[in-house]
Write a protein that holds these residues in place. Structure first.
Motif, short mmCIF file in Angstrom:
data_model
loop_
_atom_site.label_atom_id
_atom_site.label_comp_id
_atom_site.label_asym_id
_atom_site.label_seq_id
_atom_site.Cartn_x
_atom_site.Cartn_y
_atom_site.Cartn_z
N TRP A 42 9.72 15.30 -9.21
CA TRP A 42 10.21 16.10 -10.32
C TRP A 42 9.17 17.11 -10.79
N GLU A 43 7.89 16.75 -10.74
CA GLU A 43 6.83 17.63 -11.22
C GLU A 43 5.74 17.75 -10.16
N TYR A 44 5.02 18.88 -10.24
CA TYR A 44 3.91 19.09 -9.33
C TYR A 44 2.82 18.08 -9.64
N PRO A 45 2.38 17.29 -8.67
CA PRO A 45 1.53 16.13 -8.99
C PRO A 45 0.07 16.46 -9.31
N LEU A 46 -0.42 17.67 -8.98
CA LEU A 46 -1.85 17.96 -9.14
C LEU A 46 -2.18 18.73 -10.40
N GLY A 47 -1.22 19.40 -11.01
CA GLY A 47 -1.48 20.13 -12.24
C GLY A 47 -2.12 21.49 -11.98
N ASN A 48 -2.42 22.19 -13.08
CA ASN A 48 -2.97 23.54 -13.00
C ASN A 48 -4.11 23.69 -13.99
N LYS A 49 -5.02 22.71 -14.01
CA LYS A 49 -6.10 22.67 -14.99
C LYS A 49 -7.03 23.88 -14.85
N TYR A 50 -7.60 24.06 -13.67
CA TYR A 50 -8.59 25.12 -13.49
C TYR A 50 -7.94 26.50 -13.47
N GLY A 51 -6.70 26.58 -13.05
CA GLY A 51 -6.01 27.85 -13.12
C GLY A 51 -5.83 28.30 -14.56
N THR A 52 -5.50 27.35 -15.44
CA THR A 52 -5.36 27.67 -16.86
C THR A 52 -6.70 28.06 -17.48
N ILE A 53 -7.75 27.33 -17.12
CA ILE A 53 -9.08 27.64 -17.66
C ILE A 53 -9.53 29.02 -17.21
N TRP A 54 -9.36 29.33 -15.94
CA TRP A 54 -9.79 30.62 -15.43
C TRP A 54 -8.99 31.76 -16.06
N ALA A 55 -7.70 31.55 -16.26
CA ALA A 55 -6.89 32.58 -16.93
C ALA A 55 -7.35 32.79 -18.37
N THR A 56 -7.68 31.70 -19.07
CA THR A 56 -8.17 31.82 -20.45
C THR A 56 -9.51 32.52 -20.49
N ILE A 57 -10.39 32.21 -19.55
CA ILE A 57 -11.70 32.87 -19.49
C ILE A 57 -11.53 34.37 -19.28
N GLN A 58 -10.60 34.76 -18.42
CA GLN A 58 -10.36 36.18 -18.19
C GLN A 58 -9.80 36.85 -19.44
N ASP A 59 -8.93 36.14 -20.16
CA ASP A 59 -8.39 36.71 -21.40
C ASP A 59 -9.47 36.87 -22.46
N ASN A 60 -10.37 35.88 -22.57
CA ASN A 60 -11.44 35.94 -23.57
C ASN A 60 -12.53 36.94 -23.18
N GLY A 61 -12.65 37.23 -21.91
CA GLY A 61 -13.67 38.17 -21.45
C GLY A 61 -14.94 37.47 -21.02
N LEU A 62 -15.53 37.93 -19.92
CA LEU A 62 -16.78 37.38 -19.43
C LEU A 62 -17.95 37.96 -20.23
N VAL A 63 -19.01 37.15 -20.42
CA VAL A 63 -20.21 37.63 -21.11
C VAL A 63 -21.19 38.15 -20.06
N ASN A 64 -21.96 39.15 -20.42
CA ASN A 64 -22.85 39.80 -19.47
C ASN A 64 -24.09 38.98 -19.14
N SER A 65 -24.54 38.17 -20.07
CA SER A 65 -25.74 37.34 -19.85
C SER A 65 -25.65 36.12 -20.74
N ILE A 66 -26.52 35.17 -20.47
CA ILE A 66 -26.51 33.95 -21.28
C ILE A 66 -26.98 34.25 -22.70
N GLU A 67 -27.84 35.25 -22.87
CA GLU A 67 -28.26 35.63 -24.22
C GLU A 67 -27.09 36.17 -25.02
N ASP A 68 -26.26 36.99 -24.40
CA ASP A 68 -25.06 37.49 -25.09
C ASP A 68 -24.10 36.35 -25.42
N GLY A 69 -23.98 35.40 -24.51
CA GLY A 69 -23.12 34.26 -24.77
C GLY A 69 -23.61 33.40 -25.91
N LEU A 70 -24.92 33.16 -25.99
CA LEU A 70 -25.47 32.35 -27.07
C LEU A 70 -25.34 33.06 -28.41
#
Length: 561
Positions: free
Chosen positions: A399-427
């Motif tokens: 009835w349902e896909y057994p493996l899920g879409n965990k990392y696909g959802t995380i990667w899509a959210t990361i792209q929506d939030n935008g990547l940071v240029n460096s760890i200093e900018d992220g902090l």
């Protein structure tokens, strides 16, 4: 090696790990025996190594591999990423850090010199249209010999460069965010109810005090004109008066009622009971005492007042029980700390944004995992919808896909939030916004040790080591690995790591979330008690001053008169 004029490259086990150029000999023609000259390529000058011919084979005039590395000079490309690589602002072109200390020890052991330059734009490097950029691009293009820094070993990178043995183990991925300290307000008990609730409670207390005062006054004036009726009293042979209906105690003696203890004195008409509350303040004190369940004096004498107080007592019980329960819940929530404890918790919430550093191994990890999930889903869908194989279709149909879409959802959210240029900018975003940065755990360990406002969340995942990168099939890979093994055996790597991951004497305040309330958290209650003491003392002082002035004024008036 390269081929000139279409001649076939000579493959020799002794020289295949270095860069060589093969030239046809200038002293022979193509009709004679085939002859080549062999050179080692160098950016400054090419070194002649020997000849090769069909008749005599390979003839070397000097050692192909140097016996020592004392004359070897390497170009090291680095990616600035504390604490592995720091840029020395006081000396341009100079760098320091954990990786630099390790490379210095390796150079001392192997015996070579080196110069350091920063990687081209792109961090450690990623393939774009089949062409590597960043540090790996510098190696592939022959612009550098060694990559140094927090370089994660991946299969994709291993296909174009060589890695030494790890010089930093157990480098995983973790989440860093701002520490959620238990921030308890000094007057936290006021925050239990809203402003409207407190105003309503004060209004009920004032209204009840006013009504109680009115009821007591009205009831007394209605009854003050009543006199004792006939039959309510009897006199014994001593002429003493006894109350029949409301006597404290009556006894029957010699056919008469006899009192066991003296009766209260009879009040004059219009005189109130000694225990009656004569002013509004007395009634308010009684009501406030009922709210705090401490009691406020004698109960009302009128039936109407007692009915009013009975209802208010029930109200006070409910209010105090609600206050106590909400206060306990409020303190518990205020001291809970971070509610996100894993990557799954971060995925399930929407309040806190999160992202990764652009062109980092962490970004590559989530991008690759999302692609793998998508590939698995497409394959599962094709298999389950394949009607040509009914047996396979029935066994895979769910009835349902057994493996899920965990990392696909995380990667899509990361792209929506935008990547940071460096760890200093992220902090910086972590400290100033409701933001979480997903990055490598050694970097998190360093920054949390330098700033008490930062904290690591959850356990590490995708644990991989850091190694030094060299050219593919480089002569120096084995020598570097031998030196790293020696440093591990002598425990120098541990000493260097302790040097750079120390807290530099920084001591963070311990969060009281797992312990009892400290004195600062309770200081608001002590403040209220202090206000009561100071207010009572001031009022007593004012009363004494006024009393003394009144007595002095009366004395002067008497003397004048």
């Amino acid at each position: 090696m390269w081929i000139n004029e279409g001649f076939q490259m000579v493959k020799c086990p002794q020289v295949q790990t270095q860069r060589f150029q093969v030239y046809p000999s200038r002293h022979v023609t193509h009709t004679e025996d085939t002859h080549f000259e062999l050179y080692r390529l160098n950016r400054l000058a090419n070194t002649f190594l020997g000849n090769w011919s069909e008749s005599f084979g390979l003839t070397l005039t000097q050692q192909t591999f140097p016996a020592t590395f004392t004359d070897t000079h390497l170009t090291v490309t680095v990616n600035v990423e504390p604490p592995f690589i720091f840029r020395n602002t006081s000396e341009p072109g100079s760098y320091y850090g954990y990786s630099m200390d390790v490379l210095t020890e390796i150079a001392r052991t192997v015996g070579f010199t080196f110069t350091v330059r920063e990687c081209d734009e792109g961090g450690y490097g990623m393939p774009e249209n089949g062409i590597w950029n960043g540090c790996i691009g510098n190696i592939v293009n022959g612009e550098a010999d060694v990559i140094l820094g927090a370089l994660t070993v991946t299969a994709e990178r291993d296909s174009v460069i060589d890695f030494t043995l790890p010089y930093y183990d157990f480098a995983g991925i973790q989440i860093i965010t701002r520490r959620q300290l238990s921030n308890i307000n000094l007057f936290y008990y006021i925050d239990v109810f809203s402003t409207q609730a407190w105003l309503s409670l004060i209004s009920v207390v004032l209204l009840t005090s006013l009504l109680l005062w009115v009821y007591e006054k009205a009831s007394f004036h209605c009854l003050k004109s009543c006199t004792k009726s006939a039959g309510d009293v009897k006199a014994d042979n001593l002429g003493q008066t006894f109350y029949l209906g409301k006597s404290p105690a009556l006894a029957f003696n010699n056919n008469t009622f006899v009192s066991k203890k003296p009766m209260p004195q009879e009040r004059a008409p219009g005189e109130e009971h000694p225990g009656a509350r004569k002013c509004l303040g007395d009634n308010m004190w009684f009501v406030v005492g009922a709210v705090t369940m401490a009691g406020g004096g004698d109960a009302p004498r009128s039936v109407a007042g007692r009915v009013l107080v009975a209802g208010f007592w029930f109200f006070a019980i409910i209010i105090m029980s609600t206050f106590t329960a909400n206060l306990a819940a409020f303190l518990t929530v205020s001291r809970m700390g971070a509610v996100i404890s894993s990557l799954d918790d971060l995925l399930d919430q929407t309040d806190m944004k999160y992202s990764v550093v652009n062109r980092s191994s962490v970004m590559d990890y989530f991008k690759r995992m999302a692609r793998i999930e998508t590939d698995f889903y497409e394959r599962w869908k094709n298999m389950t919808l394949d009607k040509s194989d009914s047996t396979n279709q029935d066994s895979l149909a769910v009835w349902e896909y057994p493996l899920g879409n965990k990392y696909g959802t995380i990667w899509a959210t990361i792209q929506d939030n935008g990547l940071v240029n460096s760890i200093e900018d992220g902090l910086e975003k972590v400290l100033n916004e409701n933001f979480a940065l997903i990055t490598e755990s050694p970097l998190i360990q360093y920054y949390t040790g330098q700033n008490c406002l930062l904290t690591a969340i959850g356990d590490q995942f995708s644990v991989r080591p850091y190694a030094i990168g060299l050219k593919e099939k480089s002569l120096y890979t084995a020598k570097f690995s031998e030196a790293i093994l020696k440093l591990q055996k002598e425990r120098l790597l541990g000493s260097i790591r302790l040097k750079w991951w120390s807290t530099n004497g920084i001591t963070c305040n311990k969060d009281t979330g797992d312990t009892g309330l400290d004195l600062y958290s309770l200081s608001g209650t002590f403040f209220v008690a202090g206000v009561g003491v100071v207010s009572g003392s001031l009022w007593l002082l004012i009363e004494c001053v006024l009393a003394n002035r009144f007595q002095v004024g009366v004395s002067l008036l008497v003397q004048v008169l």
